[in-house]
Motif scaffolding. Structure first.
Motif, mmCIF file in Angstrom:
data_model
loop_
_atom_site.group_PDB
_atom_site.id
_atom_site.type_symbol
_atom_site.label_atom_id
_atom_site.label_comp_id
_atom_site.label_asym_id
_atom_site.label_seq_id
_atom_site.Cartn_x
_atom_site.Cartn_y
_atom_site.Cartn_z
ATOM 1 N N LYS A 182 60.261 -14.510 -12.391
ATOM 2 C CA LYS A 182 59.131 -14.704 -11.137
ATOM 3 C C LYS A 182 58.085 -15.361 -10.872
ATOM 4 O O LYS A 182 57.950 -15.506 -10.331
ATOM 5 C CB LYS A 182 59.620 -13.071 -11.101
ATOM 6 N N GLY A 183 56.999 -14.913 -12.235
ATOM 7 C CA GLY A 183 56.247 -15.679 -12.654
ATOM 8 C C GLY A 183 55.652 -16.031 -13.860
ATOM 9 O O GLY A 183 56.662 -16.024 -14.688
ATOM 10 N N GLU A 184 54.309 -16.140 -14.152
ATOM 11 C CA GLU A 184 53.940 -17.209 -15.047
ATOM 12 C C GLU A 184 54.013 -16.323 -16.622
ATOM 13 O O GLU A 184 53.756 -15.402 -16.348
ATOM 14 C CB GLU A 184 52.604 -17.621 -15.353
ATOM 15 N N PHE A 185 54.467 -16.832 -17.448
ATOM 16 C CA PHE A 185 54.806 -15.851 -18.635
ATOM 17 C C PHE A 185 54.404 -16.683 -19.756
ATOM 18 O O PHE A 185 55.183 -17.873 -20.134
ATOM 19 C CB PHE A 185 56.110 -15.314 -19.040
ATOM 20 N N VAL A 186 53.955 -16.435 -20.712
ATOM 21 C CA VAL A 186 53.608 -17.112 -21.897
ATOM 22 C C VAL A 186 52.715 -18.675 -21.895
ATOM 23 O O VAL A 186 53.403 -19.278 -22.763
ATOM 24 C CB VAL A 186 53.509 -16.890 -22.916
ATOM 25 N N GLY A 187 52.346 -19.186 -20.745
ATOM 26 C CA GLY A 187 51.885 -20.031 -20.466
ATOM 27 C C GLY A 187 53.278 -21.123 -19.380
ATOM 28 O O GLY A 187 53.282 -22.308 -19.014
ATOM 29 N N ILE A 188 54.175 -20.543 -19.577
ATOM 30 C CA ILE A 188 55.795 -21.207 -18.776
ATOM 31 C C ILE A 188 55.521 -20.616 -17.167
ATOM 32 O O ILE A 188 55.347 -18.964 -16.919
ATOM 33 C CB ILE A 188 57.217 -20.681 -19.269
ATOM 34 N N ALA A 189 55.422 -21.236 -16.705
ATOM 35 C CA ALA A 189 55.611 -20.863 -15.452
ATOM 36 C C ALA A 189 57.051 -21.001 -14.817
ATOM 37 O O ALA A 189 58.203 -21.180 -15.417
ATOM 38 C CB ALA A 189 55.444 -22.401 -14.402
ATOM 39 N N PRO A 190 57.129 -19.935 -13.541
ATOM 40 C CA PRO A 190 57.934 -19.199 -13.202
ATOM 41 C C PRO A 190 59.435 -20.164 -12.609
ATOM 42 O O PRO A 190 59.031 -20.909 -12.407
ATOM 43 C CB PRO A 190 57.762 -18.587 -12.484
ATOM 44 N N THR A 191 60.752 -20.379 -13.339
ATOM 45 C CA THR A 191 62.079 -20.609 -13.639
ATOM 46 C C THR A 191 63.165 -20.289 -12.169
ATOM 47 O O THR A 191 63.738 -20.942 -11.898
ATOM 48 C CB THR A 191 62.380 -20.847 -14.513
ATOM 49 N N GLY A 192 62.864 -18.654 -12.224
ATOM 50 C CA GLY A 192 63.574 -18.157 -10.978
ATOM 51 C C GLY A 192 65.107 -18.032 -12.300
ATOM 52 O O GLY A 192 65.811 -17.440 -11.981
ATOM 53 N N ARG A 193 64.647 -18.208 -13.431
ATOM 54 C CA ARG A 193 66.416 -17.848 -14.000
ATOM 55 C C ARG A 193 66.716 -16.750 -14.378
ATOM 56 O O ARG A 193 65.799 -15.650 -14.793
ATOM 57 C CB ARG A 193 66.476 -18.274 -16.050
ATOM 58 N N LYS A 194 67.834 -16.309 -14.450
ATOM 59 C CA LYS A 194 68.436 -14.781 -14.690
ATOM 60 C C LYS A 194 68.478 -14.689 -16.169
ATOM 61 O O LYS A 194 69.015 -16.011 -17.220
ATOM 62 C CB LYS A 194 69.945 -14.125 -14.841
ATOM 63 N N VAL A 195 67.556 -14.075 -17.311
ATOM 64 C CA VAL A 195 67.674 -14.085 -18.709
ATOM 65 C C VAL A 195 67.650 -12.283 -18.548
ATOM 66 O O VAL A 195 68.302 -11.508 -18.676
ATOM 67 C CB VAL A 195 65.956 -14.246 -18.807
ATOM 68 N N ARG A 196 68.204 -12.521 -20.479
ATOM 69 C CA ARG A 196 69.140 -11.713 -20.813
ATOM 70 C C ARG A 196 68.447 -10.904 -21.962
ATOM 71 O O ARG A 196 68.309 -12.062 -23.006
ATOM 72 C CB ARG A 196 69.797 -11.591 -21.129
ATOM 73 N N MET A 197 67.543 -9.992 -22.909
ATOM 74 C CA MET A 197 67.617 -9.611 -24.045
ATOM 75 C C MET A 197 67.906 -8.497 -24.415
ATOM 76 O O MET A 197 67.980 -7.307 -23.841
ATOM 77 C CB MET A 197 65.710 -9.649 -24.695
ATOM 78 N N THR A 198 68.918 -7.866 -26.414
ATOM 79 C CA THR A 198 68.473 -7.115 -26.704
ATOM 80 C C THR A 198 67.661 -7.043 -28.011
ATOM 81 O O THR A 198 66.976 -7.889 -28.703
ATOM 82 C CB THR A 198 70.115 -6.936 -27.461
#
Length: 235
Positions: A182-198
């Protein structure tokens, strides 16, 4: 239902008793159904011992007691006691791993909506965080709050606790993180993408239960790929 047996005994031959327990552990490999064994010595009477043996259920405890090795060791134990031991059989009706509960609360607070709480009831002031994504370790409560706030500013997210193991002062948690960028993260503008990590995190807790150190292991590269940060490198 988890079953626990308490064995209360008195012996002036503790070293021999200890060796006897080592023998039982060795002889019952692959056979015993006991999952946890603790022996405590009375601080006011060194001859007074209490053994706590945990089993998955009462039926499993009965299977364990019928092992020939258990019967033989039991008779040898009786011979080492100054007086007949007593036995108390308990069905466990509550088993709260307090360090693990505190760690679960941390994951809940980190993902909660609204303002980030102080976190001083879950983290120690001198908390030391090891994260391979950071060039330097994060040290101190204020510093870890800034790290968590960075993730909260960049994502709406939630954690699912997949597995958790608590032993001594360590709690290991295997988790799944689902988020929306939803917001800027380590220089990456918000994309609105759904992401997932384990990932897996091991925390060390101090005597009061607060978390004093943590080691993180998660798929940061996979997250960057989901955010499209690697697209230019692949062309």
């Amino acid at each position: 239902m988890t079953f626990v047996q308490l064995i209360d005994c008195k012996t002036s031959r503790f070293d021999e008793m200890n060796q006897l327990m080592d023998t039982w552990v060795e002889q019952t490999k692959g056979k015993r159904t006991a999952t946890h064994n603790i022996i405590g010595k009375d601080r006011s009477d060194a001859s007074h011992l209490i053994e706590i043996v945990e089993f998955p259920s009462y039926d499993e405890a009965m299977r364990n007691s019928k092992l020939p090795e258990t019967d033989r060791i039991f008779r040898d134990m009786i011979a080492l006691c100054d007086e007949p031991p007593t036995f108390t059989d308990l069905d466990v009706v509550r088993d709260e791993q307090l360090n693990a509960a505190n760690v679960r609360r941390l994951f809940e607070l980190a993902a909660a909506k609204g303002d980030l709480p102080p976190l001083n009831d879950v983290f120690a002031e001198n908390y030391h965080d090891h994260d391979p994504a950071n060039e330097q370790d994060t040290i101190g409560l204020d510093a870890i709050r800034r790290d968590i706030r960075m993730w909260r500013d960049g994502f709406d997210f939630e954690f699912t606790i997949d597995d958790q193991i608590s032993q001594g002062d360590r709690v290991s948690t295997r988790w799944t993180w689902n988020a929306t960028h939803k917001g800027e993260f380590v220089g990456i503008a918000p994309t609105g993408r759904k992401v997932r990590m384990t990932g897996t995190t091991v925390f060390r807790c101090q005597d009061d239960g607060k978390i004093v150190e943590g080691w993180w292991n998660y798929d940061r590269l996979g997250l960057m790929a989901q955010l499209g940060a690697l697209d230019a490198l692949e062309k």
